[in-house]
Design a protein around this motif. Structure first.
Motif, PDB file in Angstrom:
ATOM      1  N   THR A 297       0.813  -1.214   0.000  1.00 16.15           N
ATOM      2  CA  THR A 297       0.000   0.000   0.000  1.00 16.15           C
ATOM      3  C   THR A 297       0.848   1.267   0.000  1.00 16.15           C
ATOM      4  O   THR A 297       0.318   2.363  -0.196  1.00 16.15           O
ATOM      5  CB  THR A 297      -0.920   0.045   1.237  1.00 16.15           C
ATOM      6  N   LEU A 298       2.137   1.132   0.233  1.00 11.34           N
ATOM      7  CA  LEU A 298       2.999   2.311   0.335  1.00 11.34           C
ATOM      8  C   LEU A 298       3.275   2.921  -1.041  1.00 11.34           C
ATOM      9  O   LEU A 298       3.505   2.208  -2.017  1.00 11.34           O
ATOM     10  CB  LEU A 298       4.335   1.937   0.987  1.00 11.34           C
ATOM     11  N   GLU A 299       3.240   4.229  -1.088  1.00  9.03           N
ATOM     12  CA  GLU A 299       3.599   4.937  -2.306  1.00  9.03           C
ATOM     13  C   GLU A 299       5.105   5.180  -2.341  1.00  9.03           C
ATOM     14  O   GLU A 299       5.772   5.160  -1.312  1.00  9.03           O
ATOM     15  CB  GLU A 299       2.850   6.275  -2.370  1.00  9.03           C
ATOM     16  N   ARG A 300       5.625   5.411  -3.539  1.00  6.27           N
ATOM     17  CA  ARG A 300       7.072   5.606  -3.680  1.00  6.27           C
ATOM     18  C   ARG A 300       7.562   6.784  -2.852  1.00  6.27           C
ATOM     19  O   ARG A 300       8.621   6.722  -2.242  1.00  6.27           O
ATOM     20  CB  ARG A 300       7.422   5.831  -5.159  1.00  6.27           C
ATOM     21  N   LYS A 301       6.751   7.842  -2.788  1.00  9.80           N
ATOM     22  CA  LYS A 301       7.182   9.012  -2.025  1.00  9.80           C
ATOM     23  C   LYS A 301       7.283   8.704  -0.535  1.00  9.80           C
ATOM     24  O   LYS A 301       8.099   9.313   0.177  1.00  9.80           O
ATOM     25  CB  LYS A 301       6.224  10.185  -2.258  1.00  9.80           C
ATOM     26  N   GLU A 302       6.473   7.763  -0.043  1.00 14.77           N
ATOM     27  CA  GLU A 302       6.546   7.386   1.364  1.00 14.77           C
ATOM     28  C   GLU A 302       7.811   6.581   1.648  1.00 14.77           C
ATOM     29  O   GLU A 302       8.452   6.766   2.688  1.00 14.77           O
ATOM     30  CB  GLU A 302       5.297   6.583   1.743  1.00 14.77           C
ATOM     31  N   LEU A 303       8.182   5.702   0.743  1.00 14.64           N
ATOM     32  CA  LEU A 303       9.419   4.944   0.901  1.00 14.64           C
ATOM     33  C   LEU A 303      10.633   5.878   0.842  1.00 14.64           C
ATOM     34  O   LEU A 303      11.586   5.731   1.617  1.00 14.64           O
ATOM     35  CB  LEU A 303       9.520   3.879  -0.179  1.00 14.64           C
ATOM     36  N   LYS A 304      10.589   6.845  -0.058  1.00 14.94           N
ATOM     37  CA  LYS A 304      11.707   7.791  -0.171  1.00 14.94           C
ATOM     38  C   LYS A 304      11.796   8.695   1.056  1.00 14.94           C
ATOM     39  O   LYS A 304      12.894   9.039   1.498  1.00 14.94           O
ATOM     40  CB  LYS A 304      11.573   8.629  -1.441  1.00 14.94           C
ATOM     41  N   GLU A 305      10.649   9.055   1.619  1.00 16.00           N
ATOM     42  CA  GLU A 305      10.663   9.883   2.826  1.00 16.00           C
ATOM     43  C   GLU A 305      11.276   9.099   3.989  1.00 16.00           C
ATOM     44  O   GLU A 305      12.063   9.646   4.770  1.00 16.00           O
ATOM     45  CB  GLU A 305       9.249  10.331   3.178  1.00 16.00           C
ATOM     46  N   ALA A 306      10.920   7.822   4.103  1.00 12.70           N
ATOM     47  CA  ALA A 306      11.533   6.989   5.138  1.00 12.70           C
ATOM     48  C   ALA A 306      13.034   6.872   4.907  1.00 12.70           C
ATOM     49  O   ALA A 306      13.831   6.944   5.853  1.00 12.70           O
ATOM     50  CB  ALA A 306      10.886   5.602   5.146  1.00 12.70           C
ATOM     51  N   GLY A 307      13.431   6.719   3.651  1.00  9.50           N
ATOM     52  CA  GLY A 307      14.854   6.639   3.323  1.00  9.50           C
ATOM     53  C   GLY A 307      15.593   7.923   3.651  1.00  9.50           C
ATOM     54  O   GLY A 307      16.732   7.900   4.136  1.00  9.50           O
ATOM     55  N   ARG A 308      14.940   9.067   3.408  1.00 17.71           N
ATOM     56  CA  ARG A 308      15.566  10.351   3.731  1.00 17.71           C
ATOM     57  C   ARG A 308      15.800  10.468   5.227  1.00 17.71           C
ATOM     58  O   ARG A 308      16.876  10.897   5.667  1.00 17.71           O
ATOM     59  CB  ARG A 308      14.677  11.503   3.246  1.00 17.71           C
ATOM     60  N   ARG A 309      14.813  10.075   6.035  1.00 21.42           N
ATOM     61  CA  ARG A 309      14.946  10.180   7.490  1.00 21.42           C
ATOM     62  C   ARG A 309      16.036   9.263   8.027  1.00 21.42           C
ATOM     63  O   ARG A 309      16.677   9.581   9.032  1.00 21.42           O
ATOM     64  CB  ARG A 309      13.613   9.830   8.150  1.00 21.42           C
ATOM     65  N   LEU A 310      16.252   8.134   7.345  1.00 18.97           N
ATOM     66  CA  LEU A 310      17.229   7.161   7.822  1.00 18.97           C
ATOM     67  C   LEU A 310      18.619   7.350   7.214  1.00 18.97           C
ATOM     68  O   LEU A 310      19.558   6.637   7.573  1.00 18.97           O
ATOM     69  CB  LEU A 310      16.740   5.739   7.509  1.00 18.97           C
ATOM     70  N   GLY A 311      18.736   8.298   6.294  1.00 19.84           N
ATOM     71  CA  GLY A 311      20.028   8.508   5.643  1.00 19.84           C
ATOM     72  C   GLY A 311      20.315   7.503   4.547  1.00 19.84           C
ATOM     73  O   GLY A 311      21.478   7.320   4.152  1.00 19.84           O
ATOM     74  N   LEU A 312      19.272   6.851   4.017  1.00 19.73           N
ATOM     75  CA  LEU A 312      19.447   5.850   2.964  1.00 19.73           C
ATOM     76  C   LEU A 312      19.138   6.393   1.574  1.00 19.73           C
ATOM     77  O   LEU A 312      19.305   5.681   0.582  1.00 19.73           O
ATOM     78  CB  LEU A 312      18.533   4.644   3.236  1.00 19.73           C
ATOM     79  N   LEU A 313      18.683   7.641   1.499  1.00 21.99           N
ATOM     80  CA  LEU A 313      18.346   8.246   0.216  1.00 21.99           C
ATOM     81  C   LEU A 313      19.535   9.056  -0.286  1.00 21.99           C
ATOM     82  O   LEU A 313      19.929  10.053   0.323  1.00 21.99           O
ATOM     83  CB  LEU A 313      17.116   9.136   0.357  1.00 21.99           C
ATOM     84  N   LYS A 314      20.125   8.617  -1.375  1.00 24.08           N
ATOM     85  CA  LYS A 314      21.304   9.270  -1.949  1.00 24.08           C
ATOM     86  C   LYS A 314      20.967   9.794  -3.343  1.00 24.08           C
ATOM     87  O   LYS A 314      20.742   9.023  -4.271  1.00 24.08           O
ATOM     88  CB  LYS A 314      22.471   8.280  -2.043  1.00 24.08           C
ATOM     89  N   ARG A 315      20.885  11.129  -3.469  1.00 23.84           N
ATOM     90  CA  ARG A 315      20.575  11.766  -4.754  1.00 23.84           C
ATOM     91  C   ARG A 315      19.304  11.198  -5.381  1.00 23.84           C
ATOM     92  O   ARG A 315      19.245  10.908  -6.572  1.00 23.84           O
ATOM     93  CB  ARG A 315      21.750  11.621  -5.722  1.00 23.84           C
ATOM     94  N   GLY A 316      18.303  11.027  -4.538  1.00 20.19           N
ATOM     95  CA  GLY A 316      17.012  10.567  -5.020  1.00 20.19           C
ATOM     96  C   GLY A 316      16.866   9.075  -5.169  1.00 20.19           C
ATOM     97  O   GLY A 316      15.810   8.589  -5.577  1.00 20.19           O
ATOM     98  N   THR A 317      17.908   8.321  -4.826  1.00 15.82           N
ATOM     99  CA  THR A 317      17.872   6.862  -4.961  1.00 15.82           C
ATOM    100  C   THR A 317      18.099   6.201  -3.608  1.00 15.82           C
ATOM    101  O   THR A 317      18.989   6.618  -2.857  1.00 15.82           O
ATOM    102  CB  THR A 317      18.951   6.377  -5.942  1.00 15.82           C
ATOM    103  N   LEU A 318      17.310   5.174  -3.306  1.00 14.33           N
ATOM    104  CA  LEU A 318      17.506   4.426  -2.073  1.00 14.33           C
ATOM    105  C   LEU A 318      18.697   3.492  -2.229  1.00 14.33           C
ATOM    106  O   LEU A 318      18.754   2.690  -3.163  1.00 14.33           O
ATOM    107  CB  LEU A 318      16.246   3.618  -1.731  1.00 14.33           C
ATOM    108  N   VAL A 319      19.650   3.610  -1.313  1.00 12.58           N
ATOM    109  CA  VAL A 319      20.874   2.808  -1.372  1.00 12.58           C
ATOM    110  C   VAL A 319      20.987   2.004  -0.070  1.00 12.58           C
ATOM    111  O   VAL A 319      21.013   2.574   1.019  1.00 12.58           O
ATOM    112  CB  VAL A 319      22.126   3.696  -1.547  1.00 12.58           C
TER     113      VAL A 319
END
Length: 269
Positions: free
Chosen positions: A27-49
């Protein structure tokens, strides 16, 4: 409830958790996954790493419980799916989903391991030990370890006792990360206390989750996690250690059975 029945109940709910979490992730949208990645420091230049497999589970856990960014909708994924799904699941799935709505993330200390059953945990908000059912952790953990975990109370229908289980991904907390986390929590509490001196202060679960998980990922704690089935060789143990606080044999059992610890869960300790 006898230990064997308690474990069987836990195993059924653990199986139900895989079904429920799988549906929630969809049920999660891509923007929600990216927001979680941003908070955790896993979002690098728009990509989850990701640096380890367990980091995917950590990301999903935060996105499901703590990301609330849909316009005009203050609910998280658990609340939204509970209210909007078309049909109910099995009784065990319904019990697990109901418990998920009350789940809270915190920093816990393992006080005692009960092999084949779980561990006894405490935290600043939970000074009395509670029983966390986790068969894998019961074999791989050791008293004194710190873990970051999202836990929920499981009530047993028709009975007064219950137990706790985790949902999502838990992480061991290395010593350096633990010091950084506690220092930051003290700062936040001091800031609130200056504004509201007489208020009862409790840091929101979402803030604790983000702070603990981000610090653990930065310390590469996910590399300390291994996926095994007990009684195989246990995964590497965290070196975060504090003197354990044993549970007295004559004190009430943490599972809330009403019996003394020595006559309940303490039999298998």
């Amino acid at each position: 409830m006898q230990n064997a029945s308690l474990i069987q109940d836990y195993l059924r709910l653990r199986a139900a958790s895989k079904v429920i979490n799988g549906k929630l992730v969809k049920t999660l949208e891509r923007k929600e996954l990216k927001e979680a990645g941003r908070r955790l420091g896993l979002l690098k230049r728009g990509t989850l790493v990701f640096g380890a497999r367990h980091e995917v589970d950590v990301l999903a856990d935060l996105a499901i419980h703590d990301v609330r960014i849909r316009p005009g909708d203050p609910r998280n994924a658990v609340e939204r799916w509970s209210e909007e799904r078309g049909e109910s699941g099995s009784p065990d799935e319904e019990r697990f989903l109901d418990a998920m709505r009350r789940a809270r993330f915190d920093l816990f200390k393992i006080e005692q391991c009960i092999p084949g059953q779980g561990v006894l945990l405490t935290s600043p908000l939970v000074p009395s030990p509670l029983l966390l059912m986790d068969l894998g952790l019961s074999h791989s953990a050791e008293a004194g370890m710190l873990i970051g975990a999202r836990i929920m109370r499981i009530d047993i229908p028709g009975r007064s006792e219950g137990y706790w289980m985790s949902t999502g991904a838990s992480l061991p907390v290395p010593p350096d990360a633990a010091r950084a986390i506690l220092l930051e929590l003290d700062k936040r509490i001091a800031t609130v206390r200056r504004r509201y001196p007489s208020a009862t202060i409790e840091i929101p679960s979402a803030e604790v989750a983000e702070l603990v998980l981000r610090a653990c990922l930065k310390a590469e704690a996910s590399s300390m996690v291994a996926y095994i089935d007990p009684p195989d060789t246990p995964p590497p143990r965290s070196s975060a250690s504090f003197p354990p606080t044993p549970v007295g044999r004559n004190t009430p059992c943490p599972c809330d059975s009403g019996k003394k610890y020595k006559r309940c869960c303490g039999r298998s300790a």
